[in-house]
Write a protein that holds these residues in place. Structure first.
Motif, PDB file in Angstrom:
ATOM      1  N   SER A 181       1.305  -0.875  -0.121  1.00  0.00           N
ATOM      2  CA  SER A 181       0.450   0.142   0.040  1.00  0.00           C
ATOM      3  C   SER A 181       1.078   1.389  -0.106  1.00  0.00           C
ATOM      4  O   SER A 181       0.727   2.064  -0.412  1.00  0.00           O
ATOM      5  CB  SER A 181      -0.575   0.178   1.558  1.00  0.00           C
TER       6      SER A 181
ATOM      7  N   ASP B   4       0.687   4.228  -2.557  1.00  0.00           N
ATOM      8  CA  ASP B   4       1.180   6.011  -2.544  1.00  0.00           C
ATOM      9  C   ASP B   4       2.089   6.296  -2.994  1.00  0.00           C
ATOM     10  O   ASP B   4       2.009   7.793  -3.042  1.00  0.00           O
ATOM     11  CB  ASP B   4       1.139   5.477  -0.567  1.00  0.00           C
TER      12      ASP B   4
ATOM     13  N   PHE C 299      -4.481  -5.183   4.147  1.00  0.00           N
ATOM     14  CA  PHE C 299      -3.503  -3.988   3.142  1.00  0.00           C
ATOM     15  C   PHE C 299      -5.238  -2.800   2.793  1.00  0.00           C
ATOM     16  O   PHE C 299      -4.691  -1.738   2.837  1.00  0.00           O
ATOM     17  CB  PHE C 299      -3.909  -4.806   1.698  1.00  0.00           C
ATOM     18  N   GLU C 300      -5.979  -3.590   2.814  1.00  0.00           N
ATOM     19  CA  GLU C 300      -7.655  -2.769   2.819  1.00  0.00           C
ATOM     20  C   GLU C 300      -6.864  -1.560   3.618  1.00  0.00           C
ATOM     21  O   GLU C 300      -7.487  -0.263   3.581  1.00  0.00           O
ATOM     22  CB  GLU C 300      -8.601  -3.206   2.931  1.00  0.00           C
TER      23      GLU C 300
ATOM     24  N   TYR D 185      -4.621   0.720   3.299  1.00  0.00           N
ATOM     25  CA  TYR D 185      -4.787   1.603   1.457  1.00  0.00           C
ATOM     26  C   TYR D 185      -5.588   3.018   2.173  1.00  0.00           C
ATOM     27  O   TYR D 185      -5.673   3.454   1.588  1.00  0.00           O
ATOM     28  CB  TYR D 185      -5.384   0.799   0.835  1.00  0.00           C
TER      29      TYR D 185
END
Lengths: 251, 733
Positions: free
Chosen positions: B380, B384, B419-420, B423
């Motif tokens: 992530s 970014d 990850f979510e 993120y």
């Protein structure tokens, strides 16, 4: 009785006249026997408990002896007095058996209905009879099926009102009491383990599964299988035993 | 017509018996025998074919077929013995040529003899089940020439010797070889196979076994493979030049076995030049050669694949567990991507895009990426970084390519929900700080995640974008409304974030400067006036501000600072020096944040708009801060960043992990209930399997956690254990 039909009312009166039992028992029995007098008498005379309890007045007296002065139930003081009269320790497991017979909802309390109903079904109406009955009650613990029932009864009996699970220290106390009868070799480890690693209340599932576990496992736990759906607490306990070298590792 | 008189036809014998001269047969045969001799002696020009044919015809007709046939056998045998002698007499290299010449002669003679004896071939031979003339000639040649004791071994030795010489680089007469092997083939497949092919294969096996042994001792893997490949091609060429085409499979399998299969393990593991080194050095040609050679032998490809897999896993593991690498997440992910690219390229160039190799690559990546539980966070962070810096000068396609590659890594993750989480955090920072460079790129990433994991996965992320858009509109409306008349107060931009969509943690609002509070209040009354039933809380830890400051010599700078920093700086409008405690009291910024923001205001060179006393590298609670009127910068706009840890610190990590675990519980429970609702009764292990299957697109649930959830559901009476079988659970509707 006034709700009954005329014919049935006659039968009840006839039944009371002959058996000398209470109206309530008569109605119950007759109902159960489909209002056939002969069958009801058969049932009545073949069941000693029912016959034995002839004197509801004496039961009432007994209840009143232990009843709390302020509420209509037997509370801690009453139970202590009862134990004294019975000459047993309040911590004696026989008290659990008695509570089971009385279908007591919680520990250290008997409602009027529980007390009287329980004694009725046991066929006791005096403290002497009660005392005589104690060895028989104690013996019930040896019965596999009854022990099972008593064990599961103990959970709801011992837990606090309104809670779903059982406080750990209460649970440990109960286990020590119950497994003293069962002679489970790991009971002390189990309690140690819970205090060290868990320290939370015990769920009903864990409670009842533990008895299954105790019944099915051999002393080396060699027939334990990780994937056979034991509660995770039991899984962790087995791990604890293996780690501490109390049972041989299965590898 | 009378019926009793039957006329029977009768064939009468010739009235005159054709008397034959008793010497006729003998005489005729002599003629024919002479002719045969002449044919073998190359004197056939004087012979009358017609006469000879008739003679042979008559002999057969007059029942002398047997004599004719046996005479032929005897005569031919005699000639062949002569031929054999002359062949045997041939010296050295002439042997084969002599053999070949005689063979040609014999064939010619045979042709003529067959023509003469055509009638016998057609009538006598089939009726007496004898061997036809041509075949007879070949058989006799075989028995008397090829199988003659002196010739047989000499022939074989000569052939093998020639092949050996060719293998060692000499040039041989391939035409002659072709003729000779053709002869052996003409004599019947068994002659070719028994008298030549079998020993040939045996000798070849010996040759290649020795040669491979010698090569493997002195060559590196790449050279060895080159040699093996060359040998293989040579053998194939040899077959096409002068051997039976059916020999190709046999001889190549000999070479494969001797040169490849027997040394496979040693080759792939060869030190400094084996498969691993080839992979490391991107030796596409060598790898491709290895692939093409190894695929010819059983287990060849799986040998390559196994070594490649363990190499990948090993290097991957080193990469993801190297503490050095963990310091720079972007680099970490870039390395993973490079690794993936590198091997993708190898598989496509050298390994024929073999599906099984691709699978091995994928499973290896899946294996080691998940060894490091920070991989989701790092991936992530990588996105970014890419979406923040604007992929400098990169075109849209380039962005797509990068994002697609990241998605590939994402697919390997077991903990997609982690990850979510990250993120979301990173996206929130990008959006709120106005750091997103390309809305298209952001959306494209979102679409990719959506296609990969479904609507549920991205709904909150999408909500964040919607909030941003709505906030813009709201701000426009605010400034257009009577509330929006803020005079010469500071301009306020509010981003209204829906609770739940954003990864905000409730943080106590700090004390804003009165000027700001004023506008905030105006906005608040505007907003709550237009939207009833809502509640606004200020997330002062997330905003930023542009403030104008005038320094000692009258130079003006525009400072870009965070909301916290602004609050601190505004205090210095009315005081020259403030102690840490005073600042803390006035702003009520949480201590850790305050320290960080003071650090960036006072301790960063070139951005130190505050001066700290005593001078030291850390902020302590006894410090006093002064407005630094000596501040100078060549830039008009000064961006004062907050010292923020880009990746998470250890406690933050723990916290995120815990939140993830908490978030998983309801998901696991929901899955259990879903399953039990449809199945009603199910045993423990099946539930665990099903739950894992249902959730694996998001994360890999731990069986122990599943068990705990089941127990919790039992306690809450969604499930119960079956009375009879305690391993079965029942769903309680």
């Amino acid at each position: 009785m006034h709700k009954l039909g005329r014919g049935n009312r006659d039968k009840v009166q006839q039944f009371i006249a002959i058996s000398g039992t209470s109206e309530k028992v008569a109605v119950q029995l007759l109902k159960a026997c489909d209002w056939q007098l002969e069958r009801a008498f058969d049932a009545f005379f073949s069941q000693p408990q029912i016959r034995a309890v002839t004197d509801s007045r004496r039961l009432e007296e007994l209840y009143n002896r232990y009843k709390d002065p302020y509420v209509d139930m037997i509370t801690v003081d009453g139970i202590s007095l009862l134990c004294e009269d019975l000459q047993v320790d309040p911590q004696d497991i026989v008290m659990l058996v008695i509570s089971w017979h009385m279908k007591a909802a919680i520990m250290c309390e008997f409602s009027r209905q529980e007390f009287i109903g329980g004694l009725q079904s046991l066929g006791i109406d005096s403290i002497e009879k009660f005392r005589e009955k104690l060895p028989a009650l104690r013996a019930e613990l040896k019965d596999e099926q009854k022990f099972h029932e008593i064990y599961n009864f103990a959970f709801s009996w011992a837990k606090e009102k309104g809670q779903k699970s059982l406080q750990l220290d209460t649970a440990i106390g109960m286990w020590q009491l119950l497994f003293a009868e069962k002679h489970w070799p790991f009971v002390d480890y189990w309690c140690q383990f819970l205090q060290a690693k868990h320290n939370k209340a015990i769920s009903r599932d864990t409670w009842s599964q533990l008895l299954e576990f105790v019944k099915t496992m051999d002393p080396q736990l060699s027939n334990y299988e990780e994937d056979s759906a034991w509660p995770y607490l039991i899984d962790e306990f087995v791990e604890y035993l293996t780690e501490n070298g109390i049972v041989p590792s299965r590898k | 017509m009378s019926s009793q008189k039957k006329r029977n036809f009768k064939i009468e014998a010739f009235k005159h018996r054709v008397e034959l001269d008793p010497k006729y047969a003998e005489r005729t045969w002599k003629v024919l025998e002479h002719a045969i001799h002449e044919i073998y002696n190359h004197n056939a020009s004087g012979l009358s074919f017609e006469e000879l044919y008739r003679s042979a015809y008559n002999m057969v007709l007059h029942k002398y077929g047997e004599k004719l046939y046996s005479g032929l056998v005897t005569t031919m045998t005699w000639h062949l013995k002569q031929i054999a002698e002359s062949i045997e007499a041939a010296q050295g290299g002439l042997f084969l040529e002599e053999l070949n010449r005689k063979w040609v002669d014999h064939n010619k003679a045979l042709q003529m003899i067959r023509d003469i004896l055509m009638y016998m071939d057609r009538t006598y031979i089939p009726s007496c089940h004898k061997t036809p003339v041509h075949e007879l000639g070949l058989n006799l040649w075989r028995d008397h020439i090829i199988h003659s004791g002196k010739i047989q071994t000499r022939l074989l030795d000569t052939l093998l010797e020639l092949i050996h010489r060719e293998r060692t680089g000499e040039i041989i007469n391939r035409g002659l070889m072709r003729n000779i092997t053709k002869m052996l083939m003409d004599l019947g497949p068994s002659v070719y196979q028994e008298d030549f092919e079998k020993p040939f294969l045996e000798v070849s096996a010996g040759f290649y076994s020795g040669e491979s042994q010698q090569f493997i001792e002195c060559c590196d893997c790449g050279d060895y493979l080159k040699k093996a490949e060359r040998r293989l091609n040579e053998e194939m060429e040899r077959v096409s030049q002068y051997l039976d085409a059916r020999s190709e499979a046999k001889i190549t399998s000999v070479v494969e076995k001797e040169m490849i299969a027997n040394h496979m393990q040693r080759l792939v593991h060869m030190e400094n030049s084996g498969l691993v080194n080839m992979l490391l050095d991107d030796k596409y040609e060598d790898l491709s050669r290895m692939y093409n050679l190894f695929r010819r032998v059983p287990d060849g490809l799986s040998t390559i694949r196994d070594v490649m897999t363990s190499h990948l896993r090993e290097t991957g593991k080193q990469l993801v567990t190297d503490p050095e690498r963990l310091k720079d997440p972007v680099d970490f992910v870039q390395r993973l991507l490079n690794e993936k690219d590198k091997h993708d390229k190898i598989i496509s160039i050298a390994f024929n895009n073999d599906k099984t190799f691709q699978n091995a690559l994928n499973s290896s990546f899946e294996f080691f990426i998940n060894l490091n539980n920070r991989s989701p966070e790092f991936i992530s962070l990588y996105v970014d970084d890419k979406l923040r810096k604007g992929l400098n000068g990169a075109t849209e396609e380039d962005v797509e390519v990068v994002l697609d590659k990241v998605m590939m890594l994402f697919r390997y993750l077991q903990e997609k929900d982690v990850f979510e989480k990250y993120y979301k955090q990173h996206l929130a920072k990008r959006l709120l700080n106005g750091k997103t460079v390309s809305d298209d790129a952001e959306r494209s990433m979102l679409v990719k995640l959506k296609t990969e994991c479904g609507y549920q996965f991205t709904s909150k992320l999408e909500g964040m974008f919607t909030d941003m858009k709505t906030s813009q509109d709201t701000m426009q409306d605010f400034y257009a409304s009577p509330f929006g008349d803020i005079g010469d107060g500071p301009t306020l931009t509010v981003q209204i974030l829906t609770t739940g969509s954003w990864p905000t943690q409730p943080s106590p609002a700090c004390n804003l400067p009165p000027e700001i509070v004023n506008v905030c209040e105006k906005f608040k009354s505007y907003y709550l006036g237009t939207h009833t039933g809502r509640r606004l809380t200020w997330q002062t830890n997330m905003g930023y501000a542009d403030i104008k400051a005038t320094f000692g010599k009258g130079q003006k700078h525009e400072l870009n600072v965070s909301t916290y920093q602004m609050c601190v700086l505004m205090l210095f409008n009315s005081a020259d020096g403030l102690t840490y405690k005073e600042i803390e009291q006035a702003t009520e910024i949480p201590a850790s944040d305050l320290k960080r923001c003071l650090q960036s205001l006072a301790l960063v060179k070139g951005k130190n708009v505050l001066r700290k006393e005593p001078m030291s590298k850390d902020i302590s609670e006894d410090d006093t801060f002064y407005f630094n009127d000596k501040f100078s910068s060549k830039f008009v706009k000064v961006k004062i960043g907050t010292v923020v840890a880009q990746k998470e610190s250890e406690p933050e990590k723990q916290e995120t992990r815990q939140r993830v675990e908490e978030d998983r519980k309801p998901q696991i429970e929901a899955a259990i209930v879903r399953i039990m609702k449809s199945r009603r009764v199910l045993d423990h292990n099946s539930i665990v399997t099903e739950v894992t299957k249902q959730l694996q697109s998001r994360f890999l649930p731990n069986p122990v956690v599943i068990k705990k959830r089941i127990e919790s559901l039992i306690e809450r009476e969604f499930l119960e254990r079956d009375k009879a079988d305690r391993k079965l659970y029942r769903y309680l509707a």
